[in-house]
Design a protein around this motif. Structure first.
Motif, mmCIF file in Angstrom:
data_model
loop_
_atom_site.group_PDB
_atom_site.id
_atom_site.type_symbol
_atom_site.label_atom_id
_atom_site.label_comp_id
_atom_site.label_asym_id
_atom_site.label_seq_id
_atom_site.Cartn_x
_atom_site.Cartn_y
_atom_site.Cartn_z
ATOM 1 N N LEU A 162 35.407 47.168 -56.618
ATOM 2 C CA LEU A 162 35.017 45.797 -56.293
ATOM 3 C C LEU A 162 34.885 44.969 -57.570
ATOM 4 C CD1 LEU A 162 34.032 43.609 -54.323
ATOM 5 C CD2 LEU A 162 31.725 44.557 -54.574
ATOM 6 N N SER A 163 34.289 45.538 -58.586
ATOM 7 C CA SER A 163 34.140 44.834 -59.861
ATOM 8 C C SER A 163 35.496 44.446 -60.430
ATOM 9 C CB SER A 163 33.374 45.721 -60.847
ATOM 10 O OG SER A 163 33.387 45.159 -62.144
ATOM 11 N N GLN A 164 36.443 45.374 -60.411
ATOM 12 C CA GLN A 164 37.771 45.102 -60.952
ATOM 13 C C GLN A 164 38.490 44.016 -60.152
ATOM 14 O OE1 GLN A 164 39.697 48.922 -60.949
ATOM 15 N NE2 GLN A 164 38.314 49.799 -62.493
ATOM 16 N N LEU A 165 38.349 44.059 -58.824
ATOM 17 C CA LEU A 165 38.996 43.048 -57.982
ATOM 18 C C LEU A 165 38.438 41.654 -58.245
ATOM 19 C CD1 LEU A 165 39.126 45.006 -54.589
ATOM 20 C CD2 LEU A 165 41.075 44.418 -56.061
ATOM 21 N N MET A 166 37.128 41.561 -58.450
ATOM 22 C CA MET A 166 36.511 40.266 -58.700
ATOM 23 C C MET A 166 36.957 39.700 -60.054
ATOM 24 S SD MET A 166 32.690 41.098 -57.197
ATOM 25 C CE MET A 166 32.025 39.438 -57.303
ATOM 26 N N VAL A 167 37.048 40.562 -61.052
ATOM 27 C CA VAL A 167 37.519 40.103 -62.365
ATOM 28 C C VAL A 167 38.957 39.603 -62.260
ATOM 29 C CG1 VAL A 167 38.092 40.837 -64.712
ATOM 30 C CG2 VAL A 167 35.958 41.597 -63.656
ATOM 31 N N GLU A 168 39.800 40.339 -61.537
ATOM 32 C CA GLU A 168 41.207 39.950 -61.405
ATOM 33 C C GLU A 168 41.363 38.594 -60.729
ATOM 34 O OE1 GLU A 168 42.970 43.163 -59.293
ATOM 35 O OE2 GLU A 168 42.834 44.580 -60.986
ATOM 36 N N ARG A 169 40.516 38.302 -59.738
ATOM 37 C CA ARG A 169 40.646 37.020 -59.021
ATOM 38 C C ARG A 169 40.299 35.850 -59.933
ATOM 39 N NH1 ARG A 169 41.676 38.485 -53.876
ATOM 40 N NH2 ARG A 169 41.837 36.356 -53.120
ATOM 41 N N LEU A 170 39.403 36.059 -60.887
ATOM 42 C CA LEU A 170 39.067 34.993 -61.825
ATOM 43 C C LEU A 170 40.093 34.899 -62.949
ATOM 44 C CD1 LEU A 170 35.202 35.545 -62.154
ATOM 45 C CD2 LEU A 170 36.355 33.702 -60.909
ATOM 46 N N GLU A 171 40.564 36.029 -63.419
ATOM 47 C CA GLU A 171 41.477 36.027 -64.567
ATOM 48 C C GLU A 171 42.843 35.434 -64.249
ATOM 49 O OE1 GLU A 171 39.983 39.707 -67.404
ATOM 50 O OE2 GLU A 171 41.554 40.080 -65.911
ATOM 51 N N ARG A 172 43.279 35.544 -63.006
ATOM 52 C CA ARG A 172 44.641 35.113 -62.704
ATOM 53 C C ARG A 172 44.810 33.594 -62.735
ATOM 54 N NH1 ARG A 172 44.873 37.201 -56.436
ATOM 55 N NH2 ARG A 172 43.613 35.560 -55.463
ATOM 56 N N VAL A 173 43.706 32.837 -62.734
ATOM 57 C CA VAL A 173 43.823 31.379 -62.833
ATOM 58 C C VAL A 173 43.341 30.863 -64.190
ATOM 59 C CG1 VAL A 173 43.581 31.075 -60.352
ATOM 60 C CG2 VAL A 173 41.551 30.962 -61.809
ATOM 61 N N GLN A 174 42.824 31.756 -65.029
ATOM 62 C CA GLN A 174 42.347 31.324 -66.334
ATOM 63 C C GLN A 174 43.514 31.005 -67.266
ATOM 64 O OE1 GLN A 174 39.039 30.677 -65.272
ATOM 65 N NE2 GLN A 174 38.821 30.908 -67.492
ATOM 66 N N LYS A 175 43.275 30.041 -68.139
ATOM 67 C CA LYS A 175 44.269 29.655 -69.135
ATOM 68 C C LYS A 175 43.581 29.565 -70.491
ATOM 69 C CE LYS A 175 46.807 26.796 -65.790
ATOM 70 N NZ LYS A 175 47.242 25.412 -65.473
ATOM 71 N N PRO A 176 44.334 29.788 -71.557
ATOM 72 C CA PRO A 176 43.730 29.615 -72.887
ATOM 73 C C PRO A 176 43.278 28.169 -73.080
ATOM 74 C CG PRO A 176 45.833 30.794 -73.034
ATOM 75 C CD PRO A 176 45.731 30.272 -71.643
ATOM 76 N N ARG A 177 42.138 27.990 -73.732
ATOM 77 C CA ARG A 177 41.647 26.646 -74.005
ATOM 78 C C ARG A 177 42.610 25.913 -74.927
ATOM 79 N NH1 ARG A 177 39.162 23.366 -72.156
ATOM 80 N NH2 ARG A 177 38.150 22.592 -74.037
ATOM 81 N N PRO A 178 42.930 24.630 -74.614
ATOM 82 C CA PRO A 178 43.820 23.862 -75.485
ATOM 83 C C PRO A 178 43.228 23.708 -76.888
ATOM 84 C CG PRO A 178 43.484 22.743 -73.379
ATOM 85 C CD PRO A 178 42.497 23.851 -73.435
ATOM 86 N N VAL A 179 44.048 23.912 -77.874
ATOM 87 C CA VAL A 179 43.620 23.728 -79.259
ATOM 88 C C VAL A 179 43.857 22.274 -79.643
ATOM 89 C CG1 VAL A 179 43.983 24.428 -81.645
ATOM 90 C CG2 VAL A 179 44.209 26.108 -79.797
#
Length: 389
Positions: A162-179
């Motif tokens: 469950l922990s891994q699934l929750m992390v994956e759902r957040l990570e797949r929409v994350q983007k690097p912060r614009p520099v």
């Protein structure tokens, strides 16, 4: 390993308390007093003893009896296992974590096999944390699939998955912060009244300044009383310039002047405040669109970011706000505030799932450094009380 599961497993019923090894059935010697010895009796004169009698008495005198002394044998000291001190971030998410983990430890205690009761309780906890019906259903379905494939064999593996699934759902929409490469890199910040928008801007300015950037603020919230003064106070606290003054009503002109001034002074970052507005107020939403157009005319390619500030404590209403603001101005990222004071920390999953917007920062306290770049794994670990083994 999950902290709440580990603590519950330590509480084994029926464990006997460690008692002192001293045998209480052995009474200590009792010294009896002879009261008659205190009475006055005639004292006989000592008799003369022959030397031969003295030698015989010494030879026949028995050895003195050893005093029976009870010695308590102390058990060997056991090594004390000290838990790693919790981070301030872990402590700040206590309410959100407790809302999810409360009761799961009791349910897990002594349970090896996975049954419907355990899965139903996990589903209930996800919904109570405002993860949302759709996201919760997706997570539970994914768990069912892995259980049917024998990829999950016990309750502890269930929570790990469950922990891994929750992390994956957040990570797949994350983007690097614009520099910030353009000068200035313009960020327009929007949101409803009460979400903590102006305070968040002050903390965001601190973040950029600590990173070595030259920062300027634009006081574009000309509707709310004292909003300009509040932003000026944050500018003084961060020792950075603020464009705007109390009494100036035209927000568009404030943002235009701020953009020109930031470019002339070679600022790296310009953060523009805007008036708080409800997502249902059509006229004010049109005004926000106008502000974005003015900024784009002042500097080509601007604004480089449009960040929406959301109050986590309002749960699913935050999702509705994000939807409306995104449709109006094209939000590029989210800042979710007040996560330290709410049990609805699961709203981040619902927003990420539906809007596919990255969460750039989260607010977890009142101090100037309590605006944190969002780390999906760190957030899930703190939310589920998960610790590395």
């Amino acid at each position: 390993m999950f902290g709440f599961l580990r603590r519950k497993k330590k509480q084994v019923p029926g464990d006997a308390a460690i008692e002192s090894p001293v045998d209480s059935s052995v009474d200590a010697p009792v010294v009896e007093s002879n009261d008659s010895a205190t009475a006055e009796e005639p004292v006989e004169a000592p008799k003369a003893v022959e030397p031969e009698s003295i030698a015989a008495a010494i030879a026949t005198e028995p050895e003195p009896a050893e005093t029976s002394t009870q010695i308590a044998i102390q058990p060997a000291p056991q090594p004390v296992t000290q838990e790693k001190p919790k981070s301030r971030f872990w402590q700040q998410l206590a309410r959100a974590r407790n809302n999810f983990t409360e009761g799961l430890g009791d349910l897990f205690l002594g349970k090896k096999a996975i049954d419907d009761e355990l899965l139903e309780e996990v589903e209930t906890r996800l919904i109570m944390a405002d993860v949302g019906q759709a996201t919760t259903r997706a997570l539970i379905d994914a768990l069912h699939q892995q259980i049917s494939r024998k990829q999950i064999n016990d309750a502890e593996a269930l929570f790990e998955t469950l922990s891994q699934l929750m992390v994956e759902r957040l990570e797949r929409v994350q983007k690097p912060r614009p520099v910030p490469t353009e000068q200035p890199h313009i960020i327009v910040v929007c949101g409803i009244n009460g979400a903590g928008k102006t305070t968040t801007i002050g903390k965001l300015a601190h973040h950029y300044k600590q990173s070595g950037h030259k920062v300027m603020l634009a006081a574009g919230d000309t509707f709310r009383a004292a909003a300009v003064e509040q932003l000026i106070t944050w500018g003084e606290r961060n020792q950075i310039p603020v464009i705007g003054e109390p009494g100036r009503q035209d927000a568009a002109s404030v943002l235009f002047d701020a953009a020109q001034s930031a470019r002339a002074r070679n600022m790296d970052v310009l953060i523009a405040d805007t008036a708080g507005r409800l997502h249902t107020q059509g006229g004010l939403m049109e005004e926000l669109k106008k502000l974005v157009r003015v900024v784009s005319k002042s500097i080509p390619g601007a604004p480089h970011e449009i960040l929406l500030v959301l109050d986590a404590s309002i749960g699913q209403n935050a999702l509705n706000q994000a939807r409306q603001f995104h449709e109006a101005v094209g939000v590029t990222g989210l800042i979710v505030t007040k996560l330290d004071g709410t049990a609805k920390g699961g709203i981040l999953f619902a927003i990420s799932d539906e809007l596919k917007l990255p969460i750039d920062f989260i607010g977890v306290g009142e101090q100037i450094g309590d605006l944190r770049p969002f780390d999906p794994k760190g957030y899930v670990d703190a939310l589920l009380d998960r610790e590395d083994i």
